[in-house]
Scaffold this active site. Structure first.
Site, mmCIF file in Angstrom:
data_model
loop_
_atom_site.group_PDB
_atom_site.id
_atom_site.type_symbol
_atom_site.label_atom_id
_atom_site.label_comp_id
_atom_site.label_asym_id
_atom_site.label_seq_id
_atom_site.Cartn_x
_atom_site.Cartn_y
_atom_site.Cartn_z
ATOM 1 N N GLY A 48 0.812 -1.228 0.000
ATOM 2 C CA GLY A 48 0.000 0.000 0.000
ATOM 3 C C GLY A 48 0.834 1.260 0.000
ATOM 4 C CG HIS B 204 -0.325 3.052 -10.306
ATOM 5 N ND1 HIS B 204 0.038 3.447 -9.047
ATOM 6 C CD2 HIS B 204 -0.077 1.735 -10.371
ATOM 7 C CE1 HIS B 204 0.491 2.409 -8.372
ATOM 8 N NE2 HIS B 204 0.437 1.351 -9.153
#
Ligand code: GTP
Length: 175
Positions: free
Chosen positions: A21, A57
């Site tokens: 993460g 992303h």
């Protein structure tokens, strides 16, 4: 501009394992600063899997971001950014991989990067992988990479104001 101390200072290293993460957490830290934000990407899309990851992303980042590709010349990319622009570098480990595979002088490259990151600019947020916690790799290239990554992380941590270790999506403040 929010209080720099509350954001972790001039340079923050966010380090962790794969899928810990780290990118998402670093993005949250950067977007706590006023836009526009700069995303310095070191990854290169060699195959469909990587292309898909990069597309994910990009859609997660959304508006407010400028993306700069810097697979090798990370120092040049950072130096070219305007003062005060919040910057996310994702990630040091791929940048190092690119230099190792190109058979460049990795020690000199790492020294150059640590030097530019130690300058009193920012706010900068740098993502890196914590590698080397498994068994010793059985091939020489992987061992060289693992050792270089460990040394680079130490150099960058030394010049960082804040170092966050990501564990299962949670940040642990180690500096
Ligand atoms: N070239 C390029 N690369 C990008 C872009 N956005 C993200 N990336 C790359 O995507 C990589 C991170 O992707 P992941 O593999 O999904 O993340 P991870 O670091 O393994 O996992 P987390 O710890 O969860 O962040 C970074 O190395 C970035 O450089 C982009 O717009 N262009």
């Amino acid at each position: 501009m929010p209080d720099r101390a509350a954001l972790g200072g001039r340079l923050t290293l966010v380090i962790g394992g794969a899928r810990s993460g780290k990118s998402a957490h670093a993005e949250r830290l950067v977007t706590a600063c006023p836009a526009p934000w700069a995303y310095v990407a070191t990854a290169q899309a060699y195959d469909d899997e990587m292309r898909e990851r990069i597309a994910l992303h990009r859609s997660r980042r959304g508006e407010g971001w400028t993306t700069i590709d810097a697979p090798l010349d990370l120092v040049g990319a950072i130096e070219a950014l305007p003062d005060g622009r919040p910057v996310l570098v994702d990630c040091l480990t791929l940048w190092l991989t690119n230099h190792v595979l190109a058979e460049h002088d990795v020690e000199a490259e790492c020294r150059g990067l640590a030097d530019v990151l130690s300058r009193p600019r920012g706010p900068w947020f740098v993502v890196s992988n914590e590698v080397g916690q498994g068994i010793v790799p059985d091939n020489a290239l992987a061992r060289r990479f693992r050792d270089a990554a460990g040394r680079l992380n130490q150099q960058v941590a030394a010049v960082s104001d804040t170092v966050l270790l990501m564990v299962a999506g949670l940040p642990l403040k180690v500096k």
